[in-house]
Design a protein around this motif. Structure first.
Motif, PDB file in Angstrom:
ATOM      1  N   ILE A 367       0.837  -1.201   0.000  1.00 25.91           N
ATOM      2  CA  ILE A 367       0.000   0.000   0.000  1.00 25.91           C
ATOM      3  C   ILE A 367       0.874   1.255   0.000  1.00 25.91           C
ATOM      4  N   SER A 371       0.744   3.884  -3.127  1.00 23.91           N
ATOM      5  CA  SER A 371       0.509   5.304  -2.862  1.00 23.91           C
ATOM      6  C   SER A 371       1.581   6.173  -3.513  1.00 23.91           C
ATOM      7  N   ILE A 383      -6.854   6.442   1.529  1.00 23.25           N
ATOM      8  CA  ILE A 383      -6.906   5.096   2.099  1.00 23.25           C
ATOM      9  C   ILE A 383      -8.172   4.989   2.939  1.00 23.25           C
ATOM     10  N   SER A 387      -6.879  -1.925   3.878  1.00 21.44           N
ATOM     11  CA  SER A 387      -6.794  -2.750   2.670  1.00 21.44           C
ATOM     12  C   SER A 387      -7.508  -2.155   1.469  1.00 21.44           C
ATOM     13  N   VAL A 389      -8.148   1.299  -1.098  1.00 18.31           N
ATOM     14  CA  VAL A 389      -7.731   2.624  -1.541  1.00 18.31           C
ATOM     15  C   VAL A 389      -8.679   3.109  -2.629  1.00 18.31           C
ATOM     16  N   ILE A 404      -6.123  -4.339  -1.239  1.00 21.34           N
ATOM     17  CA  ILE A 404      -4.840  -4.947  -0.919  1.00 21.34           C
ATOM     18  C   ILE A 404      -5.100  -6.258  -0.176  1.00 21.34           C
TER      19      ILE A 404
END
Length: 459
Positions: A367, A371, A383, A387, A389, A404
């Motif tokens: 993550i 990003s 976020i 998990s 985004v 994620i």
């Protein structure tokens, strides 16, 4: 898996979302049966009730191999549920490579199934009014299924026909007469959308953002110079000939279904359909407005649904790879045979999106890296949880989400369209994937491993 939705049934994942709710996948722990549940949020959108009831009333009447099956509905104080067949092959747009399309033989097969389904709808007096790749699903065998009847309407009942007046649909797929604010016939407008879908399958791009004379691309389409421009230069002679007969601005001169089915490209055998015949020609029996051209790549980013009806102006594709069954009403789905877990084989057929990859990082590292790359590429992102985004393009016309997912010393990064054009979403996914290529695992993507390792996350 998450907590049970109803006895024996658990919500496995979120498959798609719209302004008024979400589509969720449910799995029966006893039978491993899968269904998709469309949830409309009446608590926050109470006015949506009339629209969803209309959708259910229309969809429940439909039974055809090229139309997603309707199984039932349930109504509570805060939510309206529609249960539909689950189409595990995903959305049609996921099979279209941006700026390339797909093999002609595949496009021909899927277009035939689309026309077959639309013919059934029209014979039953129903106009879909929002045909686009995001609303066309594929089953596990790759057969096309028309879905999402949220904007569908009856144009014929008891032998009495009416013209339609509401301007609704998704802009790049709209027929010009739908934008005219004058009454229009239902069938030609749906067939125009089918023509745009065919172009997207063969060329991997949309011809214009709106079929309006304010659009340069559409104006060129109505000249003799169209064949020198994309996407038309990507189509072979026969395919272009058929597209030109469908995308005629004057509805009365547009090909109807019988003429489409009689066209040589439509009838061409699979063994010959991928043979390209160049150069292209211009026949003389076109429309007086002589439609012709498209932009080299869809300026489409997020095409909100157009509508003059209350509460329809913000409807986006709700479908995603699914549609369900009346798990709450159908005794056939509620088996008493106890099975404590869902097998890998049953899960493997559930999630076939091409917009995902694995990185050799921990979830936290993944993550952080994602990003970083999103910043470098100019996206706005946030976020939502450890998990999930949410990603927004610079022009704010496209929204998609990344989940994620931990997988045995690796991490699966799964992307799902939230709002906007499917083809444009694929372009952005490819850009992100390419930028992260150095940390992407080169091995095969084994989705069942994720299931065996962790409970199915909320994606």
């Amino acid at each position: 898996m998450s907590a049970e939705f109803v006895e024996g049934w658990s919500i496995a994942q979120t498959l798609g979302e719209g302004t008024f709710g979400e589509v969720k996948l449910l799995i029966n722990r006893n039978t491993n049966s899968t269904v998709a549940m469309k949830v409309i949020d009446l608590k926050n959108y109470p006015d949506a009730i009339s629209m969803v009831k209309k959708e259910a009333t229309i969809h429940c009447r439909l039974k055809h191999p090229s139309i997603i099956k309707y199984f039932g509905q349930r109504y509570s104080k805060d939510n309206f549920y529609i249960f539909l067949e689950y189409a595990s092959g995903g959305e049609l747009f996921d099979r279209i490579e941006p700026d390339v399309g797909m093999p002609q033989s595949d496009a021909q097969k899927l277009f035939k199934e689309l026309i077959d389904g639309v013919d059934y709808l029209h014979n039953n007096g129903i106009a879909h009014r929002d045909l686009k790749p995001e609303n066309l699903l594929l089953d596990e065998h790759g057969n096309l299924k028309i879905s999402d009847f949220g904007l569908a309407t009856m144009f014929m009942c008891n032998g009495k026909r009416r013209k339609l007046e509401n301007s609704c649909g998704t802009r790049p797929y709209l027929a010009p007469e739908v934008l005219s604010h004058c009454p229009y016939q239902a069938e030609p407008s749906d067939l125009w959308s089918c023509g745009i879908i065919l172009v997207s399958m063969l060329a991997g791009e949309l011809p214009w953002e709106t079929p309006s004379d304010d659009e340069v691309e559409y104006k060129i389409w109505k000249t003799t110079d169209y064949a020198n421009h994309s996407p038309w230069c990507k189509l072979d002679t026969l395919a272009l000939s058929l597209v030109r007969k469908i995308l005629i601005p004057t509805p009365s001169r547009r090909y109807d279904i019988s003429k489409i089915c009689s066209h040589r490209w439509f009838k061409k055998s699979k063994s010959n359909v991928d043979k390209f015949n160049m150069p292209k020609y211009c026949d003389n029996d076109f429309d007086e407005a002589r439609p012709c051209y498209s932009q080299p790549a869809p300026a489409a980013n997020s095409y909100p649904t157009v509508s003059i009806l209350p509460n329809e102006s913000e409807i986006y594709s709700f479908s995603q790879p699914t549609q369900v069954e009346d798990l709450l009403l159908s005794s056939q789905l509620l088996s008493s045979q106890p099975v404590t877990t869902v097998t890998n084989n049953s899960i493997q057929k559930l999630v076939r999106r091409m917009t995902r990859f694995i990185v050799v990082l921990s979830p936290e590292e993944a993550i952080a890296k994602l990003s970083q790359f999103l910043d470098n590429l100019g996206y706005t992102w946030k976020i939502n949880s450890s998990s999930l985004v949410t990603i927004i393009t610079a022009d704010q016309r496209l929204v998609f989400k990344s989940n994620i997912i931990p997988m045995q010393n690796q991490t699966l990064i799964d992307f799902r369209l939230s709002r906007g054009c499917g083809l444009e979403f694929k372009r952005h996914f490819v850009a992100i994937k390419n930028s992260m290529s150095k940390i992407i695992s080169k091995g095969p993507l084994m989705w069942p491993v994720a299931i065996a390792t962790n409970s199915v996350p909320y994606i």
